[in-house]
Design an enzyme around this catalytic site. Structure first.
Site, PDB file in Angstrom:
ATOM      1  N   SER A   1       0.835  -1.199   0.000  1.00  0.00           N
ATOM      2  CA  SER A   1       0.000   0.000   0.000  1.00  0.00           C
ATOM      3  C   SER A   1       0.869   1.248   0.000  1.00  0.00           C
ATOM      4  O   SER A   1       1.961   1.254   0.594  1.00  0.00           O
ATOM      5  CB  SER A   1      -0.871  -0.006   1.261  1.00  0.00           C
TER       6      SER A   1
ATOM      7  N   TYR B   1      -1.418  -0.937  10.792  1.00  0.00           N
ATOM      8  CA  TYR B   1      -1.693  -1.531   9.476  1.00  0.00           C
ATOM      9  C   TYR B   1      -0.542  -1.242   8.506  1.00  0.00           C
ATOM     10  O   TYR B   1      -0.005  -2.145   7.854  1.00  0.00           O
ATOM     11  CB  TYR B   1      -3.015  -0.991   8.911  1.00  0.00           C
TER      12      TYR B   1
ATOM     13  N   LYS C   1       2.436  -3.733   6.528  1.00  0.00           N
ATOM     14  CA  LYS C   1       2.764  -3.763   5.088  1.00  0.00           C
ATOM     15  C   LYS C   1       4.262  -3.531   4.881  1.00  0.00           C
ATOM     16  O   LYS C   1       4.895  -4.204   4.065  1.00  0.00           O
ATOM     17  CB  LYS C   1       1.950  -2.712   4.333  1.00  0.00           C
TER      18      LYS C   1
HETATM   19  P1  NAD Z   1     -10.739  -7.368   1.171  1.00  0.00           P
HETATM   20  O1  NAD Z   1     -10.930  -7.355   2.636  1.00  0.00           O
HETATM   21  O2  NAD Z   1     -11.917  -7.193   0.295  1.00  0.00           O
HETATM   22  O3  NAD Z   1      -9.990  -8.726   0.731  1.00  0.00           O
HETATM   23  C1  NAD Z   1      -9.107  -9.414   1.585  1.00  0.00           C
HETATM   24  C2  NAD Z   1      -9.487 -10.885   1.536  1.00  0.00           C
HETATM   25  O4  NAD Z   1      -8.617 -11.601   2.428  1.00  0.00           O
HETATM   26  C3  NAD Z   1     -10.920 -11.147   2.010  1.00  0.00           C
HETATM   27  O5  NAD Z   1     -11.572 -12.010   1.107  1.00  0.00           O
HETATM   28  C4  NAD Z   1     -10.752 -11.801   3.375  1.00  0.00           C
HETATM   29  O6  NAD Z   1     -11.792 -12.696   3.670  1.00  0.00           O
HETATM   30  C5  NAD Z   1      -9.399 -12.496   3.197  1.00  0.00           C
HETATM   31  N1  NAD Z   1      -8.700 -12.717   4.453  1.00  0.00           N
HETATM   32  C6  NAD Z   1      -8.464 -11.824   5.443  1.00  0.00           C
HETATM   33  N2  NAD Z   1      -7.811 -12.417   6.472  1.00  0.00           N
HETATM   34  C7  NAD Z   1      -7.617 -13.710   6.096  1.00  0.00           C
HETATM   35  C8  NAD Z   1      -7.005 -14.815   6.717  1.00  0.00           C
HETATM   36  N3  NAD Z   1      -6.507 -14.742   7.960  1.00  0.00           N
HETATM   37  N4  NAD Z   1      -6.960 -15.989   6.048  1.00  0.00           N
HETATM   38  C9  NAD Z   1      -7.497 -16.102   4.805  1.00  0.00           C
HETATM   39  N5  NAD Z   1      -8.105 -15.086   4.169  1.00  0.00           N
HETATM   40  C10 NAD Z   1      -8.164 -13.900   4.815  1.00  0.00           C
HETATM   41  O7  NAD Z   1      -9.630  -6.270   0.846  1.00  0.00           O
HETATM   42  P2  NAD Z   1      -9.127  -5.701  -0.543  1.00  0.00           P
HETATM   43  O8  NAD Z   1      -9.520  -4.286  -0.610  1.00  0.00           O
HETATM   44  O9  NAD Z   1      -9.479  -6.610  -1.641  1.00  0.00           O
HETATM   45  O10 NAD Z   1      -7.555  -5.726  -0.269  1.00  0.00           O
HETATM   46  C11 NAD Z   1      -6.725  -6.796  -0.695  1.00  0.00           C
HETATM   47  C12 NAD Z   1      -5.312  -6.539  -0.228  1.00  0.00           C
HETATM   48  O11 NAD Z   1      -4.871  -5.280  -0.751  1.00  0.00           O
HETATM   49  C13 NAD Z   1      -5.148  -6.443   1.292  1.00  0.00           C
HETATM   50  O12 NAD Z   1      -3.929  -7.052   1.652  1.00  0.00           O
HETATM   51  C14 NAD Z   1      -5.073  -4.950   1.549  1.00  0.00           C
HETATM   52  O13 NAD Z   1      -4.332  -4.646   2.702  1.00  0.00           O
HETATM   53  C15 NAD Z   1      -4.377  -4.461   0.302  1.00  0.00           C
HETATM   54  N6  NAD Z   1      -4.672  -3.052  -0.010  1.00  0.00           N
HETATM   55  C16 NAD Z   1      -5.971  -2.650  -0.161  1.00  0.00           C
HETATM   56  C17 NAD Z   1      -6.244  -1.319  -0.413  1.00  0.00           C
HETATM   57  C18 NAD Z   1      -7.673  -0.836  -0.568  1.00  0.00           C
HETATM   58  O14 NAD Z   1      -7.911   0.353  -0.457  1.00  0.00           O
HETATM   59  N7  NAD Z   1      -8.651  -1.696  -0.815  1.00  0.00           N
HETATM   60  C19 NAD Z   1      -5.203  -0.395  -0.543  1.00  0.00           C
HETATM   61  C20 NAD Z   1      -3.891  -0.846  -0.393  1.00  0.00           C
HETATM   62  C21 NAD Z   1      -3.648  -2.186  -0.141  1.00  0.00           C
HETATM   63  C1  UD1 Z   2      -7.057   5.255   3.712  1.00  0.00           C
HETATM   64  C2  UD1 Z   2      -6.140   4.719   4.787  1.00  0.00           C
HETATM   65  C3  UD1 Z   2      -4.861   4.210   4.137  1.00  0.00           C
HETATM   66  C4  UD1 Z   2      -5.180   3.173   3.080  1.00  0.00           C
HETATM   67  C5  UD1 Z   2      -6.139   3.759   2.056  1.00  0.00           C
HETATM   68  C6  UD1 Z   2      -6.548   2.681   1.087  1.00  0.00           C
HETATM   69  C7  UD1 Z   2      -6.683   6.026   6.801  1.00  0.00           C
HETATM   70  C8  UD1 Z   2      -6.221   7.090   7.733  1.00  0.00           C
HETATM   71  N1  UD1 Z   2      -5.875   5.780   5.751  1.00  0.00           N
HETATM   72  O1  UD1 Z   2      -6.397   6.318   3.130  1.00  0.00           O
HETATM   73  O2  UD1 Z   2      -4.024   3.634   5.109  1.00  0.00           O
HETATM   74  O3  UD1 Z   2      -4.000   2.745   2.423  1.00  0.00           O
HETATM   75  O4  UD1 Z   2      -7.306   4.248   2.740  1.00  0.00           O
HETATM   76  O5  UD1 Z   2      -7.412   3.126   0.130  1.00  0.00           O
HETATM   77  O6  UD1 Z   2      -7.706   5.396   6.985  1.00  0.00           O
HETATM   78  N2  UD1 Z   2     -12.850  11.302   3.331  1.00  0.00           N
HETATM   79  C9  UD1 Z   2     -13.916  12.106   3.670  1.00  0.00           C
HETATM   80  N3  UD1 Z   2     -15.041  11.525   4.187  1.00  0.00           N
HETATM   81  C10 UD1 Z   2     -15.151  10.179   4.392  1.00  0.00           C
HETATM   82  C11 UD1 Z   2     -14.054   9.354   4.028  1.00  0.00           C
HETATM   83  C12 UD1 Z   2     -12.916   9.958   3.517  1.00  0.00           C
HETATM   84  O7  UD1 Z   2     -13.854  13.318   3.512  1.00  0.00           O
HETATM   85  O8  UD1 Z   2     -16.196   9.718   4.874  1.00  0.00           O
HETATM   86  C13 UD1 Z   2     -11.656  11.910   2.712  1.00  0.00           C
HETATM   87  C14 UD1 Z   2     -10.366  11.702   3.485  1.00  0.00           C
HETATM   88  O9  UD1 Z   2     -10.154  12.711   4.418  1.00  0.00           O
HETATM   89  C15 UD1 Z   2      -9.342  11.716   2.338  1.00  0.00           C
HETATM   90  C16 UD1 Z   2     -10.102  11.133   1.154  1.00  0.00           C
HETATM   91  O10 UD1 Z   2     -11.487  11.292   1.461  1.00  0.00           O
HETATM   92  O11 UD1 Z   2      -8.975  13.025   2.026  1.00  0.00           O
HETATM   93  C17 UD1 Z   2      -9.817   9.668   0.910  1.00  0.00           C
HETATM   94  O12 UD1 Z   2     -10.038   8.941   2.103  1.00  0.00           O
HETATM   95  P1  UD1 Z   2      -9.959   7.344   2.168  1.00  0.00           P
HETATM   96  O13 UD1 Z   2     -10.793   6.761   1.094  1.00  0.00           O
HETATM   97  O14 UD1 Z   2     -10.205   6.917   3.557  1.00  0.00           O
HETATM   98  O15 UD1 Z   2      -8.434   7.011   1.744  1.00  0.00           O
HETATM   99  P2  UD1 Z   2      -7.039   7.529   2.384  1.00  0.00           P
HETATM  100  O16 UD1 Z   2      -7.248   8.618   3.357  1.00  0.00           O
HETATM  101  O17 UD1 Z   2      -6.132   7.801   1.250  1.00  0.00           O
END
Ligand code: NAD
Ligand code: UD1
Length: 341
Positions: A124, A148, A152
């Protein structure tokens, strides 16, 4: 190619499965459904007309994970499984370290047992922490500001050490910026449990009437309109980046961290305007104080992804909002109960 996908039932995993299956790969998903639904996999099967092998299990269970990997004997692994809520990681840090860090060391050991040397890991942009300069390039110092983010950063280091110690290993650490949107069919999408932490799913739930209004966390940032600026990346582009990263692991050894973003910042207000346009809904809002820990601006340098992966984002904010709205309006309460499709 045979690809083992941890967390494949989740938001990003399910979209990546669609692209993997469409490209002809065979997949096996390993997921405990703690934050996802079997219906997502059923819909992936329906969308692609392909089978998806599934092992229900927990990555903290080293024996079960090893058995599944040895049995499937994959050419490569994509590692999505993990927990991702920043706030929860402050309250339950050990759960985050056990799941994200121990789960990942279990996975690498299981890969050793299965003689698998290629991995793509979901990292991330949160590993960068506070920006010392923008855009964030991959050389920017690492400084996560919450448990978190620290999981990572730790897993990045562990995979890098593993790759150095393992002959012929190849690893890509994909640093996602802000994944949003959904598959164009509206059949799969993001289905957060409880109150969404992230902006886009919150806006989507306001648009569909599940929540009364959006709270904008601060309008006094040093940005174009005072609201926070982020690099939103369409989940379908992100899924494609995983296929590009898999290809890369077939032609290069070692370990690389690579940003996945568009390189463009979009403010909260701009995103709301785009969502109103896509949905035709008003999206009421109020301005509230800043959320602690938020940064003003975050966006990616994209040159490394273009150079190494030959990948760049193709879809814009309007496509992100339109696809999100199709998913949200067709599935206002998210996925149905298991058993329904
Ligand atoms: P998500 O929660 O939808 O998917 C994660 C999946 O992992 C789920 O299906 C969950 O059931 C499974 N899981 C969690 N813990 C587990 C365990 N102990 N054993 C087996 N399965 C398990 O999340 P996502 O948004 O699809 O994210 C996927 C990956 O990308 C994650 O590692 C997350 O940290 C990373 N990531 C996500 C974002 C985002 O904004 N969505 C941003 C940066 C990184
Ligand atoms: C969040 C996580 C970050 C993660 C990322 C994944 C936090 C502090 N950070 O970041 O660790 O990697 O998601 O996508 O949670 N906002 C509003 N109203 C809301 C929600 C968000 O105004 O109800 C604003 C926030 O202040 C920000 C923007 O929208 O400026 C995006 O927010 P969000 O989607 O939570 O993502 P990140 O802050 O980038």
């Amino acid at each position: 190619m045979k690809v083992f996908v941890t967390g494949g039932a989740g938001y990003i995993g399910s979209h990546t499965l669609v692209q993997l299956l469409a490209a002809g790969h065979d997949v096996c998903v390993f997921d405990n459904y703690c934050n996802s639904s079997p219906v997502a996999l059923a819909r992936v099967r329906q969308l692609t007309n392909r089978d998806v092998a599934m092992v229900e299990g927990d990555i903290r269970d080293a024996d079960a994970l090893t058995a599944a990997l040895v049995d499937f004997a994959p050419d490569a692994v994509i590692h999505f499984a993990g927990l991702k809520a920043v706030g929860e990681s402050n309250e339950k840090p050990l759960l985050y370290y056990q799941t994200n860090v121990t789960g990942s060391t279990n996975l690498l050991a299981a890969m050793d047992a299965a003689n698998c040397r290629r991995i793509v890991f979901s990292s991330s942009a949160t590993v960068y922490g506070e920006a010392q300069y923008l855009p964030f390039d991959e050389e920017h110092p690492i400084g996560p500001t919450n448990p978190y983010g620290r999981t990572k950063a730790m897993v990045e280091g562990i995979i890098s050490d593993w790759a150095r110690a393992t002959p012929d290993a190849s690893a890509v650490l994909l640093r996602y910026f802000n994944p949003v949107g959904a598959h164009e069919s509206g059949r799969i999408g993001e289905d957060p449990q409880g109150i969404p932490n992230n902006l886009m799913p919150f806006v989507a739930q306001v648009a569909v009437g599940r929540r009364a209004k959006l709270s904008i966390f601060g309008d006094d940032y040093d940005t174009r309109d005072g609201t926070g600026e982020r690099d939103y990346i369409h989940v379908v582009d992100l899924a494609d980046a995983h296929l590009a990263a898999l290809d890369y692991t077939g032609r290069a050894m070692g370990c690389e961290a690579i940003n996945v973003g568009t390189g463009q910042g979009v403010t909260v207000s701009e995103l709301v305007v785009a969502y109103r346009r896509a949905s035709g809904r008003p999206i009421p809002l109020e301005i509230v104080p800043r959320r602690p820990g938020d940064v003003a601006r975050s966006y990616a340098a994209t040159a490394k992804a273009e150079k190494l992966l030959h990948w760049r984002a193709a879809l814009d904010v309007d496509a992100m909002c339109a696809s999100s709205w199709r998913w949200q309006s067709d599935n206002p309460q998210g996925y149905p109960m298991a058993g329904e499709v």
